[in-house]
Enzyme design. Structure first.
Site, mmCIF file in Angstrom:
data_model
loop_
_atom_site.group_PDB
_atom_site.id
_atom_site.type_symbol
_atom_site.label_atom_id
_atom_site.label_comp_id
_atom_site.label_asym_id
_atom_site.label_seq_id
_atom_site.Cartn_x
_atom_site.Cartn_y
_atom_site.Cartn_z
ATOM 1 N N CYS A 234 0.647 -1.410 -0.175
ATOM 2 C CA CYS A 234 0.086 -0.093 -0.196
ATOM 3 C C CYS A 234 1.129 1.047 -0.047
ATOM 4 O O CYS A 234 0.683 1.992 -1.209
ATOM 5 C CB CYS A 234 -0.854 -0.425 0.718
ATOM 6 N N HIS A 235 1.648 1.248 0.882
ATOM 7 C CA HIS A 235 2.627 2.583 0.822
ATOM 8 C C HIS A 235 4.086 2.691 1.186
ATOM 9 O O HIS A 235 5.027 3.261 1.597
ATOM 10 C CB HIS A 235 2.175 3.015 2.248
#
Lengths: 174, 416
Positions: free
Chosen positions: A138-139
């Site tokens: 995701c990040h």
């Protein structure tokens, strides 16, 4: 009276304040159950403990189990992974923690962690990332073979749930 | 601006009603005769378009709720049931889902208009602040609505966004469990999101009423940003602006219908057609396009700031990027309302718009390599625009001379 120069406290003032105070307490008492109903209910809390047999997990593999609705990684670590985790000097870590603190004595091969990335809760992908541990797509948080944060926006290491080994292979989580 | 109405009840019924509930008088004053600057351009029609969008969302939403089931075991299937089995359900669901996107498109244009023409400046601060409140409420509503189909993107959006609250020191974790109604996003979460998703549009409708009330006290701003001086500067709202707004609505409905009829899913993410699995995250979590700029800001902070860790830092900037909008009337020190008369402001304004579009792009891009660097630069400019550019420009910029009245400006352009 408007002509009165000094306002003296009267029985009426006392009654105003007392009524206000009792009213505030009463309002809080009414509001609290309306908020508290949002908290986890009894059926959610009832799922707080699970037992899990790790015997079926071969070395170098992991499974994900469900505990309190959260995914939990149970990884059977290889000797190389343990050695790799223990070779890291503490000062290199963003959230310094020894590998020994993240596993139980005598069960160093079993790494059991809540599988939600400590940034915003995605489930990281195993055996990937720059540190041979987990990578959160995701990040972009990288975790090492002890599930410690090494790079990316996550602030802390993957969280350890409370657990005890009931026998050599049976573990109770929660 | 508020001139007294010329309404005189004609029939006996109207007279009887006017003495008890003067609703016809009110409609005449505010929806028909209301004096409106005669130079409003098409950017001003988005207010009416937004009212239409809200109405479409409420009508289609109420109907969808008649067929939807807010339970984790059935939610995903019930949406498919609506799309496949319910009579006309495919259309109604498409208009609701596409409608959310169109609502935000109109909202951003409306806000962009406001920032360019200085509509937030005195005496319209309250009007503007209610507008920002509407924006925040619509964001919350859209987010909770997105969770309801219970697909992979839905469930993970709920997980990631509720996790934002876990970053708050001390009370974070208990607050997170309170919001989710469990240790993870689950059935209680879905249930309460459905309840609130149904409630909040009515809160929005109430705020819209306040917004229009606050608009009708000082009256509309206008493209040249000088106040209305006489009745020569205005036109009655009906028929001049009712017809213009109606025309704009029809034009707006063309792309709206194109999406709803021909590509109802193009604005969403295909992963939302996989049922939510709390054990596996999709490789790329992206929100709906209208949240991307703020999402880019949230994840641009991947470093610790003093004692604030990267997660809390991201949340602070994310919340700050919206909260800062409340202070714009006081951050912009320029006395001139319209950006059209501010030569330097124009450049920074359009840079801000490009920057906002860039943030949208970066929010959808993977968080790696050059994208991370650009996300940081764009986040920096977003805040610099409000905290540095607006306060400083008002002091150093020399605006072009303003026309003495709206009429003068309109006539000058007609003769030119």
């Amino acid at each position: 009276m408007a002509t009165q120069a000094q306002h003296k406290s009267t029985r009426r003032d006392f009654l105003f304040v007392a009524t206000g105070a009792v009213g505030a307490v009463g309002a809080a008492a009414v509001v609290w159950p309306l908020i508290n109903q949002l908290n986890p209910d009894a059926s959610t809390l009832a799922l707080a403990t699970i037992e899990f047999d790790v015997a079926a997990i071969p070395e170098g593999q992991s499974v994900t189990v469900m505990w309190r609705g959260l995914p939990v990684f149970v990884r059977h670590r290889t000797a190389a992974e343990i050695a790799e985790a223990r070779a890291v000097p503490l000062e290199e870590l963003k959230d310094p923690e020894l590998d020994e603190q993240r596993v139980q004595e005598g069960y160093e091969q079993w790494l059991i962690m809540i599988a939600n990335c400590t940034h915003l809760g995605c489930v990281p992908v195993g055996e990937s990332g720059d540190f041979d541990g987990w990578f959160c797509p995701c990040h972009g948080s990288h975790y090492d073979t002890a599930g410690r944060i090494r790079q990316g926006p996550a602030p802390t290491n993957l969280v350890l749930p409370p657990y005890t080994f009931l026998s050599d292979t049976l573990v109770q989580i929660g | 601006m508020s001139e007294h109405s010329t309404y005189t009840p004609n029939s006996g019924v109207e007279k009887w009603l006017d003495e008890r509930l003067p609703i016809i008088r009110f409609s005449k004053e505010h929806l028909m005769d209301f004096p409106t600057p005669k130079n409003l351009n098409y950017w001003w029609t988005f207010g009416a378009i937004l009212v239409m969008c809200l109405a479409i969302q409420i009508v289609t939403g109420v109907i969808l709720a008649m067929h939807y089931t807010p339970n984790v075991a059935m939610a995903f299937d019930s949406v498919e049931h609506i799309r496949r089995d319910v009579n006309g359900g495919r259309m109604i669901q498409a208009f609701h889902a596409v409608g959310a996107s169109m609502f935000f498109a109109a909202l951003y244009i409306h806000m962009g208009r406001n920032l360019y023409f200085g509509s937030y400046k005195a005496p319209r601060e309250i009007l503007y602040i209610i507008g920002v409140l509407i924006f925040v409420t619509v964001m919350a509503t859209a987010f909770m609505g997105y969770v309801l189909p219970w697909g992979q993107m839905s469930g993970w959006a709920a997980t990631v966004i509720t996790n934002i609250f876990a970053a708050i020191p001390v009370i974070g974790t208990p607050l997170l469990e309170l919001l989710r109604g469990g240790f993870a996003v689950g059935n209680p979460t879905l249930n309460r999101f459905f309840s609130l998703h149904y409630l909040l549009p009515f809160v929005v409708a109430a705020l819209v009423a306040l917004h229009i009330w606050a608009l009708h006290v000082p009256g509309n701003n206008n493209p040249v940003g000088v106040d209305v001086k006489s009745s020569r500067d205005t036109l009655p709202f009906n028929p001049y602006y009712t017809v213009k707004d109606a025309f704009a609505m029809v034009v707006f409905l063309i792309p709206f219908c194109w999406f709803a009829f021909f590509a109802p899913d193009i604005l969403g993410h295909p992963d939302n057609y996989i049922q939510f699995d709390s054990q596996v995250t999709p490789a790329h979590i992206v929100p709906e396009w209208y949240f991307l700029p703020f999402y880019a800001i949230l994840r641009a902070i991947d470093f610790n700031i003093l004692f604030i860790d990267s997660r809390l830092g991201g949340v602070i900037f994310f919340a700050g990027s919206i909260l800062i909008l409340f202070f714009v009337p006081w951050l912009d020190t320029s006395k001139v309302r319209s950006g059209g008369f501010r030569p330097i402001f124009k450049w920074f304004y359009w840079l801000f718009i490009i920057n906002f579009l860039a943030l949208t792009y970066l929010g959808a891009a993977p968080a790696e390599g050059i994208y991370v660097v650009f996300a940081k630069l764009c986040t920096a400019y977003y805040f610099i625009y409000f905290l540095v550019v607006l306060p400083v420009l008002g002091r150093i910029e020399k605006p072009r001379p303003l026309p003495t009245s709206i009429s003068e400006n309109v006539l000058a352009r007609t003769h030119a």
